[in-house]
Design an enzyme around this catalytic site. Structure first.
Site, PDB file in Angstrom:
ATOM      1  CB  CYS A 128      -8.533 -17.879  -6.448  1.00  0.00           C
ATOM      2  SG  CYS A 128      -8.651 -16.941  -4.904  1.00  0.00           S
ATOM      3  CG  HIS A 142     -12.747 -20.263  -5.845  1.00  0.00           C
ATOM      4  ND1 HIS A 142     -11.633 -21.072  -5.878  1.00  0.00           N
ATOM      5  CD2 HIS A 142     -12.461 -19.250  -4.991  1.00  0.00           C
ATOM      6  CE1 HIS A 142     -10.709 -20.582  -5.069  1.00  0.00           C
ATOM      7  NE2 HIS A 142     -11.182 -19.471  -4.525  1.00  0.00           N
ATOM      8  CD  GLU A 195     -12.657 -23.855  -7.916  1.00  0.00           C
ATOM      9  OE1 GLU A 195     -11.837 -23.674  -7.005  1.00  0.00           O
ATOM     10  OE2 GLU A 195     -12.813 -23.061  -8.868  1.00  0.00           O
TER      11      GLU A 195
END
Length: 198
Positions: free
Chosen positions: A81, A170, A172
């Protein structure tokens, strides 16, 4: 010395989650401030660097940077990002404020093959989680376009020679499909780090 992935924190609410995802893969990770000193970095056997997301806009004059001593480590880098935008800007890419802020699910479509996205896409596209207002508008020198979304032409970029990679989304968070695969590609196929931590 324990092989380590350094996560440089640019203020993302997800930074701790990045560290957790790395550790769940039996790899040691540690979070350091993005402007940490070279002396602090030298305390670790660094196999790769991850640049976190962040709440700021990179188009401001006071935006954070990527320090030379980090690049001088000559290890693979993954920007997420805001980290993706920092990486692009550092190598001459252009960042701009997007006409529409992208927040929530988005479909990312494969445009070319890369070691970072091996087995990541399902039939050439994958559902990911976006949270950003800036986008990479011009590709930096030495990088190629790997994937695009409707709002982000350069949603995944790669410089395979230097082993530098950027993703606008993202990986994660659980909302991103196959995020674990992307991390494992970075850790084991690119950084060649061993599973030495639990």
């Amino acid at each position: 010395m324990l092989e380590t992935i350094i996560i440089l924190d640019y203020g993302s609410q997800y930074t701790q989650l990045i560290a957790r995802k790395i550790r769940e893969s039996n790899v040691h990770s540690i979070i350091l401030p993005y402007d940490c000193s070279s002396d602090l970095i030298k305390k670790y056997s660094v196999k790769g660097i991850i640049l976190s997301g962040g709440p700021l806009t990179i188009t401001s004059k006071n935006s954070a940077t990527l320090e030379n001593h980090i690049l001088n480590l000559n290890v693979p880098i993954l920007g997420i990002c805001y980290g993706h935008q920092i990486l692009a800007k550092r190598f001459g890419g252009k960042i701009k404020l997007s006409k529409t802020r992208e927040f929530g699910h988005a479909v990312v479509k494969s445009k070319s093959k890369s070691s970072i996205t091996k087995n990541f896409f399902k039939k050439n596209n994958t559902l990911v989680w976006m949270s950003h207002q800036d986008i990479v508008d011009t590709l930096p020198s030495g990088f190629k376009k790997i994937a695009s979304s409707n709002n982000s032409e350069f949603a995944v970029i790669a410089n395979e020679k230097k082993k530098y990679y950027g993703v606008q989304f993202h990986p994660e968070v659980s909302h991103t499909e196959n995020g674990k695969i992307l991390f494992k590609n970075f850790l084991f196929n690119i950084c060649k780090i061993k599973k030495t931590w639990n």
